[in-house]
Design an enzyme around this catalytic site. Sequence first.
Site, PDB file in Angstrom:
ATOM      1  N   CYS A 123      28.402  31.498 -13.173  1.00 38.68           N
ATOM      2  CA  CYS A 123      27.342  31.529 -14.174  1.00 38.68           C
ATOM      3  C   CYS A 123      27.705  30.471 -15.214  1.00 38.68           C
ATOM      4  O   CYS A 123      28.701  29.770 -15.060  1.00 38.68           O
ATOM      5  CB  CYS A 123      27.136  32.914 -14.769  1.00 38.68           C
ATOM      6  SG  CYS A 123      28.484  33.529 -15.795  1.00 38.68           S
ATOM      7  N   CYS A 197      23.179  32.586 -12.188  1.00 35.99           N
ATOM      8  CA  CYS A 197      22.507  31.982 -13.330  1.00 35.99           C
ATOM      9  C   CYS A 197      21.640  30.846 -12.818  1.00 35.99           C
ATOM     10  O   CYS A 197      22.115  29.994 -12.053  1.00 35.99           O
ATOM     11  CB  CYS A 197      23.563  31.478 -14.310  1.00 35.99           C
ATOM     12  SG  CYS A 197      22.958  30.376 -15.589  1.00 35.99           S
ATOM     13  N   CYS A 204      25.713  23.108  -9.667  1.00 34.45           N
ATOM     14  CA  CYS A 204      26.843  23.551  -8.848  1.00 34.45           C
ATOM     15  C   CYS A 204      27.476  22.363  -8.132  1.00 34.45           C
ATOM     16  O   CYS A 204      26.785  21.586  -7.468  1.00 34.45           O
ATOM     17  CB  CYS A 204      26.371  24.582  -7.825  1.00 34.45           C
ATOM     18  SG  CYS A 204      27.673  25.124  -6.695  1.00 34.45           S
TER      19      CYS A 204
END
Length: 265
Positions: A123, A197, A204
Amino acid sequence: MAQSDQAAPPLFVQLAAHEVRWRLLSELARGDLRVRELVALVGEPQNLVSYHLRLLRSGGLVSARRSSFDGRDSYYHLDLDRCADTLTAAGAALHPALRLLPAEPARTAGTPATETPSVLFMCTGNSARSPIAEALLRHRAGGRAEVTSAGSHPKAGLHPHAVRVLRQRYDIDVAGQRPRHLDTLTGRRFDYVISLCDKVREVCPDFGDHPQRLHWSIPDPAAASGDDTAHDGYPAFDRTAAEIDTRVRHLQPILFPAPHRKDRP
């Protein structure tokens, strides 16, 4: 005509029998997705996908939540518990012998597994959602999985309400844990990378060996509570932990498939 012949098929059968809806259910069973992603996955026009999503939402199998990354977008989520209930009811409606039995419990801690899956939860701040998921999976897996969590912009420490809810509801102590940055995991191998999230999903980093990427669209409980430290903000963390625990429970059969059982003679 007998009354039983006139009865409508159970809800799950009505909703899942259509090919497009079944494909949508199958894709959403893996994780939360946006309409445009579902369009690409099922290969159907957006207006048709949206129509069938509306039917699935009306039936209570699918819900939608605004993206915290782009408020114009929404993530769709499949309620697996609701699916299990309606599927069980469908079997029992046809014949009592088809009533589904509860799934076998997962292997207990200490039972050797053929492989140890590695899971990363992400997150933004790594102060609430991802450390809650990390703690719950580690607790429920009993050492059968390598679990860690990290954030794109880690906070200075875990949120006190996250620490409290894990201690009070699940008897898990994470008071000594500190948030970590995703950059510290460069070069690590993971079987599953799970974002909790909407914002961190967009940033990412790439991990080697092509891990399975899953997304759980869960709002930040600190933002939902309106105050990071207020006592009355705790219920938002309690709800968030309960939702994450449900998702962790559904993740376990994927991580630890039950051995094939031979039919009884």
